[in-house]
Design an enzyme around this catalytic site. Structure first.
Site, short mmCIF file in Angstrom:
data_model
loop_
_atom_site.label_atom_id
_atom_site.label_comp_id
_atom_site.label_asym_id
_atom_site.label_seq_id
_atom_site.Cartn_x
_atom_site.Cartn_y
_atom_site.Cartn_z
N ASP A 207 1.04 -1.60 0.21
CA ASP A 207 -0.08 -0.17 0.03
C ASP A 207 0.54 1.34 -0.04
O ASP A 207 0.64 1.66 -0.68
CB ASP A 207 -0.95 0.37 1.55
CG ASP A 207 -2.45 -0.70 1.14
OD1 ASP A 207 -2.87 -1.53 -0.04
OD2 ASP A 207 -2.94 -1.77 2.19
N GLY A 208 1.96 1.54 1.01
CA GLY A 208 2.94 2.38 0.90
C GLY A 208 3.55 2.63 -0.53
O GLY A 208 3.58 4.06 -1.10
N ASN B 257 -5.06 8.30 2.04
CA ASN B 257 -6.04 8.01 2.48
C ASN B 257 -6.30 9.54 4.17
O ASN B 257 -6.96 9.09 4.73
CB ASN B 257 -4.76 7.57 3.41
CG ASN B 257 -4.50 6.09 3.23
OD1 ASN B 257 -4.78 5.41 2.97
ND2 ASN B 257 -3.94 4.79 3.81
N GLU B 258 -5.21 9.76 4.66
CA GLU B 258 -5.86 10.93 5.91
C GLU B 258 -4.43 11.68 5.87
O GLU B 258 -2.96 12.15 5.28
CB GLU B 258 -5.46 10.12 6.67
CG GLU B 258 -4.29 9.37 7.59
CD GLU B 258 -3.43 8.69 7.33
OE1 GLU B 258 -2.00 8.66 6.76
OE2 GLU B 258 -3.99 7.53 7.43
N ARG C 282 -7.87 18.42 22.89
CA ARG C 282 -6.65 18.43 23.94
C ARG C 282 -6.22 16.87 23.87
O ARG C 282 -6.83 16.36 24.50
CB ARG C 282 -6.93 19.06 25.60
CG ARG C 282 -6.93 20.46 25.59
CD ARG C 282 -7.37 20.77 27.16
NE ARG C 282 -7.27 22.70 26.56
CZ ARG C 282 -8.21 23.11 26.94
NH1 ARG C 282 -9.19 22.41 26.66
NH2 ARG C 282 -8.04 24.27 27.08
N ALA D 178 -4.85 9.73 21.14
CA ALA D 178 -5.39 10.04 22.15
C ALA D 178 -6.26 11.52 23.07
O ALA D 178 -5.03 11.92 23.67
CB ALA D 178 -3.56 9.70 22.69
P1 NAD Z 1 3.72 1.26 5.01
O1 NAD Z 1 3.42 0.60 4.44
O2 NAD Z 1 4.44 -0.30 5.76
O3 NAD Z 1 2.50 0.96 5.81
C1 NAD Z 1 1.26 0.79 7.60
C2 NAD Z 1 0.19 0.13 6.89
O4 NAD Z 1 -0.55 0.68 6.96
C3 NAD Z 1 0.64 -0.85 6.25
O5 NAD Z 1 -0.16 -2.12 7.03
C4 NAD Z 1 -0.47 -0.74 5.06
O6 NAD Z 1 -0.81 -1.98 4.04
C5 NAD Z 1 -1.87 -0.01 6.07
N1 NAD Z 1 -2.12 0.60 4.91
C6 NAD Z 1 -1.78 2.01 4.50
N2 NAD Z 1 -3.00 2.00 3.72
C7 NAD Z 1 -4.02 1.75 3.67
C8 NAD Z 1 -5.25 1.44 3.70
N3 NAD Z 1 -5.89 2.78 2.57
N4 NAD Z 1 -6.87 0.67 4.17
C9 NAD Z 1 -6.10 -0.54 4.89
N5 NAD Z 1 -3.89 -0.91 5.56
C10 NAD Z 1 -3.64 0.45 5.11
O7 NAD Z 1 3.93 2.72 5.81
P2 NAD Z 1 3.77 3.76 5.12
O8 NAD Z 1 4.32 3.70 3.86
O9 NAD Z 1 3.93 4.88 6.18
O10 NAD Z 1 2.90 4.51 5.32
C11 NAD Z 1 1.88 5.54 5.63
C12 NAD Z 1 0.09 5.12 6.02
O11 NAD Z 1 0.50 4.23 7.01
C13 NAD Z 1 -0.78 5.71 6.99
O12 NAD Z 1 -1.59 6.63 5.52
C14 NAD Z 1 -1.39 4.99 7.60
O13 NAD Z 1 -2.47 5.16 7.59
C15 NAD Z 1 -1.01 4.40 7.23
N6 NAD Z 1 -0.28 4.05 9.19
C16 NAD Z 1 -0.94 3.24 9.88
C17 NAD Z 1 -0.97 3.46 11.40
C18 NAD Z 1 -1.24 2.51 12.78
O14 NAD Z 1 -1.96 2.22 11.55
N7 NAD Z 1 -1.09 2.99 13.76
C19 NAD Z 1 0.16 4.18 12.01
C20 NAD Z 1 1.50 4.93 10.85
C21 NAD Z 1 0.53 4.12 9.56
#
Ligand code: NAD
Length: 260
Positions: free
Chosen positions: A45-46, A118-119, A144, A181
């Site tokens: 996905d990344g 994504n976000e 906060r 949080a």
């Molecule tokens: P990465 O590629 O390692 O992605 C982190 C995880 O998020 C992977 O398991 C990936 O498959 C999953 N992911 C990404 N987009 C997704 C989606 N639309 N639906 C379901 N799973 C999804 O790390 P990166 O390259 O930094 O990717 C950035 C994305 O990782 C961010 O957009 C964020 O949504 C996600 N992320 C998730 C967390 C968490 O869930 N705690 C923390 C940090 C980042």
């Protein structure tokens, strides 16, 4: 489709798969890394997020092959490369438009627009932030805590889900505000639950702690000084994913989160 490019994750398997795809497509289409019609992502996905940000201004479509665990944006496994080649050559895919999130960061020097598939996140793990949140000019709360996240429906299964947000069915033009949080006791209160808003809304975030603002847009991180306001809305821009075969979203979330 006449021109394609391939965006590859750095590991050996992804490079092998990409070489295989390149060799099989070469006789049929032209490789163009600057202005492609089709962007093939090989990785996870990344890698797709990377590809989307790289080719954001290009009139192209995206398709993904996953070389790791099952991805959300990646439709083909390593052993389905021949199927992908056949689908590309037959060329009868349906376009799935995924909308982007638009974030306008207003500083003393002007404003800048950022996009996310994504976000967006303003979270900071080391100190708490107090953020005034308004929706379309109506004051909601002073939040906060570590920060806030606003996700698209594509991003609802990503960071948003880890924050307790709802999974949103594809195609609905919404954005979802979730807390990271939140501090909650008898002096500080916030909504405490995810807030889902349609595309007529704009979220405004104002905070003395936004100097600097730590802004996460998908996998990209920005540090911006002197931020006066952050405005978040559903963008009119979208990313085109090409779906050569019908994929069930319900089966996908069941396989990803409940049983493999
Ligand atoms: P990465 O590629 O390692 O992605 C982190 C995880 O998020 C992977 O398991 C990936 O498959 C999953 N992911 C990404 N987009 C997704 C989606 N639309 N639906 C379901 N799973 C999804 O790390 P990166 O390259 O930094 O990717 C950035 C994305 O990782 C961010 O957009 C964020 O949504 C996600 N992320 C998730 C967390 C968490 O869930 N705690 C923390 C940090 C980042």
């Amino acid at each position: 489709m006449e021109k394609y490019t391939i965006v590859i994750r750095g590991d050996e398997l992804s490079h092998q798969v990409a070489d295989d795809i390149d060799n099989k497509l070469k006789g049929h289409f032209r490789r163009d890394d600057v202005n492609p019609d089709l962007v093939i992502s090989v990785g996870g996905d990344g890698t797709i997020l990377d590809a989307v940000h790289k080719y954001l201004d290009c009139q192209c479509s995206f398709v993904g092959v996953h070389t790791g665990t099952l991805g959300f944006f990646t439709d083909y496994r390593v052993n389905e490369v021949d199927m992908l080649i056949e689908d590309i050559i037959n060329g009868e895919g349906a376009i799935n438009r995924r909308h982007l999130l638009e974030v306008e960061v207003v500083t003393n020097k002007g404003s800048e627009i950022f996009y996310a598939l994504n976000e967006m996140r303003t979270d900071h793990g080391f100190y708490s932030q107090a953020v005034n949140i308004s929706i379309n000019g109506d004051f909601l709360e002073v939040f906060r805590g570590n920060g806030i996240c606003v996700s698209t429906n594509s991003g609802s299964t990503a960071y948003n889900k880890s924050l307790g947000g709802a999974v949103i069915y594809p195609g609905i033009q919404v954005m979802q505000l979730t807390e990271v949080a939140a501090i909650s006791h008898n002096a500080y209160h916030s909504l405490g639950s995810p807030l889902i808003l349609d595309s007529s809304n704009e979220i405004s975030l104002i905070s003395k702690n936004f100097n600097p603002l730590y802004l996460g847009m998908d996998h990209i991180f920005h540090v911006i000084d002197d931020v006066v306001e952050v405005k978040v809305r559903v963008s009119k821009r979208h990313v085109r994913f090409i779906e050569y075969r019908e994929r069930s979203f319900i089966k996908r979330i069941a396989r990803a989160f409940i049983h493999s």
